[in-house]
Design an enzyme around this catalytic site. Structure first.
Site, short mmCIF file in Angstrom:
data_model
loop_
_atom_site.label_atom_id
_atom_site.label_comp_id
_atom_site.label_asym_id
_atom_site.label_seq_id
_atom_site.Cartn_x
_atom_site.Cartn_y
_atom_site.Cartn_z
N THR A 1 1.76 -4.46 4.27
CA THR A 1 1.64 -4.68 5.73
C THR A 1 0.94 -6.00 5.96
OG1 THR A 1 -0.83 -3.97 5.71
CG2 THR A 1 0.97 -2.24 6.37
N ASP A 2 0.40 -6.74 4.84
CA ASP A 2 -0.34 -8.01 5.39
C ASP A 2 0.46 -9.31 5.48
OD1 ASP A 2 -2.58 -6.52 4.85
OD2 ASP A 2 -3.08 -7.40 2.60
N THR B 1 0.95 -1.41 0.04
CA THR B 1 -0.18 -0.08 0.00
C THR B 1 0.96 1.19 -0.13
OG1 THR B 1 -1.71 -1.00 1.04
CG2 THR B 1 -1.86 1.17 1.24
N1 ASP Z 1 -2.56 -5.40 0.75
C1 ASP Z 1 -1.52 -4.56 1.16
C2 ASP Z 1 -0.23 -5.26 1.05
O1 ASP Z 1 -0.13 -6.03 2.16
C3 ASP Z 1 -1.89 -3.91 2.38
C4 ASP Z 1 -0.83 -2.87 2.90
O2 ASP Z 1 0.44 -2.71 2.51
O3 ASP Z 1 -1.26 -2.14 3.83
O4 ASP Z 1 0.42 -5.16 0.31
#
Ligand code: ASP
Length: 331
Positions: free
Chosen positions: A94-95, A15
């Site tokens: 973050t995932d 993200t």
């Molecule tokens: N779906 C995204 C990822 O993990 C979520 C994020 O980065 O917050 O790439």
């Protein structure tokens, strides 16, 4: 002569590199759209630090896999060898950031720090959190007290060993459990809260070089125990794997409480073990260590979450492959 430190930023997507549509509908944003060099243009660069960048991948981290990890580790090893590089920053979704951080921490043998960072809002959101997280990560990557692998987000420094994403929707999406954060970064200043954890591994770790070179990583799957779990959840896999000539090398139980499976699932996992599949047990509980029992049917993953335990088992199996290939080379 002006002294400065050099940091390499490796981009993998997430993200932090995402974009929301012109309509501003945040939930319609797409991760992994902006290249890492462009992301750096929006960052207030800390004084005296020179930054280089390289795009290693461009993915939503839900799609992280062994192939991307191998590429990333290869680049990390390469940059750590470069004498004038003080530290490495990795931009990541973050995932699955806690999985990548854990993997890197397990195989890290250099004293040069690796700092992963991320964002909960896309790069073009009005309150985008990525630029500040990136600036904080760069400062921390140059800090003399940093020799480990960590994740920086929302002004907090989490050790790779401890971090877990616990919120789907908060800017400070992570937690380090009972240990608490390693430190915080306020106005560009690092404030450490405790010493780095001393970890004793109960699994074997292959060389980073072997991890990079090996294209077929052991296949390790996760199986949950919950009310109403059925033995069929494992038996169906085994049958499918056998009829499609697929090797399942390991299974990690995301068990209840102390890493337990109900009676039917436990029988099925025991059966898997008799077929030569390694079965480890971990716990769905967020905190605490699994106690060992005398009659343990499965190896306990200790304090690792199911997701980290899965990586630990992959590394343990890779270690065995590496040892076997060394032994063959001696014959
Ligand atoms: N779906 C995204 C990822 O993990 C979520 C994020 O980065 O917050 O790439």
């Amino acid at each position: 002569m002006k002294s400065h430190k050099k940091v390499i930023i490796l981009g993998t997507g997430g993200t932090i590199a995402g974009l929301e549509p012109p309509s501003g509908e945040l939930l319609e944003y797409k991760a992994a759209q902006v290249d890492v060099a462009s992301l750096l243009q929006g960052v207030a660069m800390p004084h005296g630090i020179e930054v280089l960048s390289e795009q290693v991948a461009q993915i939503d981290s839900k799609n992280m896999n062994a192939e991307v990890w191998r590429g990333l580790i290869g680049r990390v090893l390469r940059w750590q060898k470069q004498a004038d590089i003080a530290g490495i920053v990795i931009t990541h979704g973050t995932d699955t950031i806690e999985e990548t951080a854990f993997l890197l921490a397990c195989i890290q043998s250099s004293s040069k720090p690796i700092v992963l960072t991320c964002a909960m809002l896309p790069a073009n959101a009005p309150q985008a959190d990525g630029p500040q997280n990136l600036a904080d990560a760069i400062v921390w990557a140059c800090d003399a007290s940093n020799q480990g692998v960590s994740v920086v987000c929302a002004g907090q420094i989490h050790e790779a060993w401890r971090i877990q994403k616990i919120y789907t929707d908060r800017l400070d999406a992570f937690d380090s459990g009972a240990h608490g954060v390693w430190g915080v970064i306020q106005n560009g200043q690092v404030v450490l809260k405790r010493n780095i954890s001393k970890i004793s591994f109960e699994f074997q770790i292959p060389s980073a070089q072997f991890v990079v070179q090996t294209s077929n990583w052991p296949r390790v799957w996760l199986i949950p125990n919950h009310s109403g779990s059925e033995d069929l959840q494992v038996l169906a896999w085994l049958e499918y794997a056998q009829s499609h000539a697929i090797n399942i090398d390991g299974i990690v139980l995301a068990g209840t409480g102390n890493g337990t499976a109900n009676d039917a699932l436990e029988r099925a996992l025991n059966h898997a073990q008799t077929l030569g599949i390694k079965v480890w047990r971990s716990s769905r509980c967020y905190q605490g260590v699994q106690r060992k029992q005398k009659a343990d049917a499965f190896t306990s993953a200790g304090y690792w979450s199911p997701y980290k335990a899965r990586i630990a088992l992959i590394l343990d199996l890779l270690y065995q492959l590496e040892s076997a290939s060394k032994a063959r080379a001696l014959i």
